[in-house]
Motif scaffolding. Structure first.
Motif, PDB file in Angstrom:
ATOM      1  N   ARG A 113       0.815  -1.476  -0.082  1.00  0.00           N
ATOM      2  CA  ARG A 113       0.393   0.357  -0.126  1.00  0.00           C
ATOM      3  C   ARG A 113       0.573   1.321  -0.286  1.00  0.00           C
ATOM      4  NH1 ARG A 113      -3.362  -3.693  -1.256  1.00  0.00           N
ATOM      5  NH2 ARG A 113      -5.707  -3.274  -0.162  1.00  0.00           N
ATOM      6  N   VAL A 114       1.926   2.053  -0.976  1.00  0.00           N
ATOM      7  CA  VAL A 114       2.980   2.460  -0.647  1.00  0.00           C
ATOM      8  C   VAL A 114       2.490   2.611  -2.505  1.00  0.00           C
ATOM      9  CG1 VAL A 114       4.241   2.224   0.282  1.00  0.00           C
ATOM     10  CG2 VAL A 114       4.774   1.282  -1.652  1.00  0.00           C
ATOM     11  N   LEU A 115       2.500   3.694  -3.493  1.00  0.00           N
ATOM     12  CA  LEU A 115       2.378   4.529  -4.186  1.00  0.00           C
ATOM     13  C   LEU A 115       3.703   5.620  -4.501  1.00  0.00           C
ATOM     14  CD1 LEU A 115       1.099   5.169  -6.931  1.00  0.00           C
ATOM     15  CD2 LEU A 115      -0.313   7.242  -5.790  1.00  0.00           C
ATOM     16  N   LEU A 116       4.356   4.852  -5.827  1.00  0.00           N
ATOM     17  CA  LEU A 116       5.401   6.126  -6.554  1.00  0.00           C
ATOM     18  C   LEU A 116       5.478   6.610  -7.436  1.00  0.00           C
ATOM     19  CD1 LEU A 116       8.183   6.047  -5.700  1.00  0.00           C
ATOM     20  CD2 LEU A 116       8.966   4.913  -7.632  1.00  0.00           C
ATOM     21  N   LEU A 117       5.521   7.443  -7.278  1.00  0.00           N
ATOM     22  CA  LEU A 117       5.884   8.544  -8.196  1.00  0.00           C
ATOM     23  C   LEU A 117       6.841   9.156  -8.367  1.00  0.00           C
ATOM     24  CD1 LEU A 117       1.350  10.269  -8.325  1.00  0.00           C
ATOM     25  CD2 LEU A 117       2.039   8.252  -9.211  1.00  0.00           C
ATOM     26  N   ALA A 118       7.774   8.948  -9.040  1.00  0.00           N
ATOM     27  CA  ALA A 118       8.757   9.796  -9.947  1.00  0.00           C
ATOM     28  C   ALA A 118       8.938  10.637 -11.745  1.00  0.00           C
ATOM     29  CB  ALA A 118       9.509   8.590  -9.618  1.00  0.00           C
ATOM     30  N   ASP A 119       9.459  11.443 -11.685  1.00  0.00           N
ATOM     31  CA  ASP A 119      10.207  12.313 -13.086  1.00  0.00           C
ATOM     32  C   ASP A 119      11.511  11.627 -13.016  1.00  0.00           C
ATOM     33  OD1 ASP A 119       7.516  12.445 -13.816  1.00  0.00           O
ATOM     34  OD2 ASP A 119       7.980  14.414 -13.151  1.00  0.00           O
ATOM     35  N   ALA A 120      12.176  11.211 -13.934  1.00  0.00           N
ATOM     36  CA  ALA A 120      12.925  11.188 -14.851  1.00  0.00           C
ATOM     37  C   ALA A 120      13.729  11.842 -15.352  1.00  0.00           C
ATOM     38  CB  ALA A 120      13.346   9.544 -14.679  1.00  0.00           C
ATOM     39  N   VAL A 121      14.411  12.897 -14.801  1.00  0.00           N
ATOM     40  CA  VAL A 121      15.074  14.308 -16.117  1.00  0.00           C
ATOM     41  C   VAL A 121      16.395  13.847 -17.044  1.00  0.00           C
ATOM     42  CG1 VAL A 121      15.233  16.257 -17.070  1.00  0.00           C
ATOM     43  CG2 VAL A 121      13.693  16.337 -15.039  1.00  0.00           C
ATOM     44  N   LEU A 122      16.241  13.024 -17.840  1.00  0.00           N
ATOM     45  CA  LEU A 122      17.365  12.787 -19.032  1.00  0.00           C
ATOM     46  C   LEU A 122      17.891  13.648 -19.902  1.00  0.00           C
ATOM     47  CD1 LEU A 122      16.283   9.091 -19.244  1.00  0.00           C
ATOM     48  CD2 LEU A 122      16.806   9.584 -17.138  1.00  0.00           C
ATOM     49  N   GLY A 123      19.059  14.469 -19.728  1.00  0.00           N
ATOM     50  CA  GLY A 123      19.967  15.537 -20.701  1.00  0.00           C
ATOM     51  C   GLY A 123      20.661  14.099 -21.157  1.00  0.00           C
ATOM     52  N   ALA A 124      21.733  14.542 -22.456  1.00  0.00           N
ATOM     53  CA  ALA A 124      23.423  14.428 -22.455  1.00  0.00           C
ATOM     54  C   ALA A 124      24.006  15.522 -22.041  1.00  0.00           C
ATOM     55  CB  ALA A 124      23.042  14.698 -23.879  1.00  0.00           C
ATOM     56  N   ALA A 125      23.991  16.575 -21.702  1.00  0.00           N
ATOM     57  CA  ALA A 125      25.285  17.412 -21.291  1.00  0.00           C
ATOM     58  C   ALA A 125      25.130  18.523 -19.947  1.00  0.00           C
ATOM     59  CB  ALA A 125      25.032  19.059 -22.579  1.00  0.00           C
ATOM     60  N   ARG A 126      25.941  18.539 -19.461  1.00  0.00           N
ATOM     61  CA  ARG A 126      26.095  19.284 -17.623  1.00  0.00           C
ATOM     62  C   ARG A 126      25.475  19.893 -18.022  1.00  0.00           C
ATOM     63  NH1 ARG A 126      28.504  17.250 -14.244  1.00  0.00           N
ATOM     64  NH2 ARG A 126      28.094  19.126 -12.593  1.00  0.00           N
ATOM     65  N   ALA A 127      24.615  21.215 -17.187  1.00  0.00           N
ATOM     66  CA  ALA A 127      23.716  22.348 -17.119  1.00  0.00           C
ATOM     67  C   ALA A 127      22.692  22.184 -15.763  1.00  0.00           C
ATOM     68  CB  ALA A 127      22.464  22.138 -17.975  1.00  0.00           C
ATOM     69  N   HIS A 128      22.393  23.332 -15.360  1.00  0.00           N
ATOM     70  CA  HIS A 128      22.023  23.206 -14.309  1.00  0.00           C
ATOM     71  C   HIS A 128      20.468  23.296 -14.088  1.00  0.00           C
ATOM     72  CE1 HIS A 128      20.731  25.417 -10.069  1.00  0.00           C
ATOM     73  NE2 HIS A 128      19.205  26.140 -10.670  1.00  0.00           N
ATOM     74  N   LEU A 129      19.799  21.962 -13.990  1.00  0.00           N
ATOM     75  CA  LEU A 129      18.433  21.889 -13.859  1.00  0.00           C
ATOM     76  C   LEU A 129      17.074  22.208 -12.730  1.00  0.00           C
ATOM     77  CD1 LEU A 129      19.286  17.985 -15.282  1.00  0.00           C
ATOM     78  CD2 LEU A 129      18.715  19.832 -16.511  1.00  0.00           C
ATOM     79  N   GLU A 130      16.121  22.822 -13.515  1.00  0.00           N
ATOM     80  CA  GLU A 130      15.247  22.863 -12.313  1.00  0.00           C
ATOM     81  C   GLU A 130      13.476  22.335 -12.760  1.00  0.00           C
ATOM     82  OE1 GLU A 130      15.101  27.212 -11.567  1.00  0.00           O
ATOM     83  OE2 GLU A 130      15.668  27.495 -13.344  1.00  0.00           O
ATOM     84  N   TYR A 131      12.965  21.694 -11.946  1.00  0.00           N
ATOM     85  CA  TYR A 131      12.403  20.763 -11.710  1.00  0.00           C
ATOM     86  C   TYR A 131      11.338  20.864 -11.248  1.00  0.00           C
ATOM     87  CZ  TYR A 131       9.461  16.664 -11.460  1.00  0.00           C
ATOM     88  OH  TYR A 131       7.806  16.125 -11.463  1.00  0.00           O
TER      89      TYR A 131
END
Length: 287
Positions: A113-131
């Protein structure tokens, strides 16, 4: 219609053609039910648990790279679906501008009875990422954060769910990485990272008798060839609520032989539980 002697159909289902999925452990009216639609550039979610509706509407997504918002370049598509005695699992994917992809994991553990919701943001170059990801809470449901730590409860008539933002530090005194709070869009998770990839997981405990017990979570060290892997290559978490514990692992780079808590992994994603002897029992493993 079904007679008492006929078996009921599966409680969980997925139609790739209709772009709809229902994650549900059984036909008990009080059991959790997550309904998912993924048409076009939008993913709609509706969660009901203990006969109460908790959220309903679009699962919001915004990704920025070096301050620039990345717009969708494709529709959401179904990447993986399976349902067995342990879990219902759906994985979706979409392409964004700049060669960035997002993979969404939706997993409901039937017995746990646990729910996982997850986003994987996948890029190729290093940067500052904001989600930024948001879940549209229905009227009458509010987020009640803990005072000193980062978890909180979704509260309607009663406490409906415990929420753990696994990528954030457990303690509010450590304000790095991001926040979990309410906004005009509902329950909102924000994260930042330096690198080419980012993983944003939320774990919801839907078992009312357990969610008020003692809890903790920790980010684990992932290693390869005796060297620690950075967070944009692979991440792992250990979660404990009351007497139950789970393990979550996600490879953000190409899968390789890595170690986590002494376990060798070459998979893309693993959700597992610890049994009473401390051994790991996989619930879902994506290769």
């Amino acid at each position: 219609s079904y007679s008492a002697k006929e078996p009921l159909p599966d409680s969980a289902t997925h139609s790739e053609w209709a772009e709809v999925a229902v994650l549900r452990p059984d036909w008990n009216p009080a059991s959790p039910r997550l309904t998912v639609t993924h048409a076009g550039e939008s993913v709609g979610l509706e969660l009901e648990s203990a006969r109460d509706l908790i959220w309903s509407g679009p699962w919001g997504l915004e990704v920025r790279r070096d301050g620039e918002r990345l717009a969708p370049k494709s529709a959401w598509e179904s990447l993986c679906w399976f349902s067995d005695r342990d879990v219902d699992y759906l994985e979706l994917g979409i392409s964004l501008e700049g060669g960035v992809k997002v993979q969404r994991h939706l997993l409901l553990a039937r017995e746990d009875r646990v729910l996982l919701l997850a986003d994987a943001v996948l890029g190729a170059a290093r940067a500052h990422l904001e989600y930024q990801g948001s879940l549209p809470l229905v009227d009458g449901v509010r987020f009640q954060p803990a005072e000193e730590s980062r978890e909180g409860f979704l509260v309607g008539r009663d406490r409906a769910a415990l929420v753990l933002p696994l990528a954030l530090s457990e303690w509010r005194s450590d304000a790095r990485v991001g926040t979990l709070e309410t906004s005009a869009d509902g329950l909102e998770l924000r994260q930042e990272a330096e690198g080419c990839c980012l993983f944003a997981p939320l774990l919801f405990d839907l078992k009312s008798r357990r969610m008020t017990r003692r809890l903790t979570w920790r980010r684990l060290t992932v290693a390869a060839n005796l060297e620690i892997e950075p967070d944009d290559v692979a991440v792992g978490y250990r979660i404990a609520i009351d007497k139950q514990q789970w393990l979550l692992y996600r490879s953000l780079a190409r899968p390789a032989n890595r170690t986590l808590l002494g376990h060798n992994l070459s998979t893309e994603m693993l959700m597992a539980r610890f049994d009473r002897s401390g051994d790991v029992e996989p619930l879902a493993e994506i290769e």
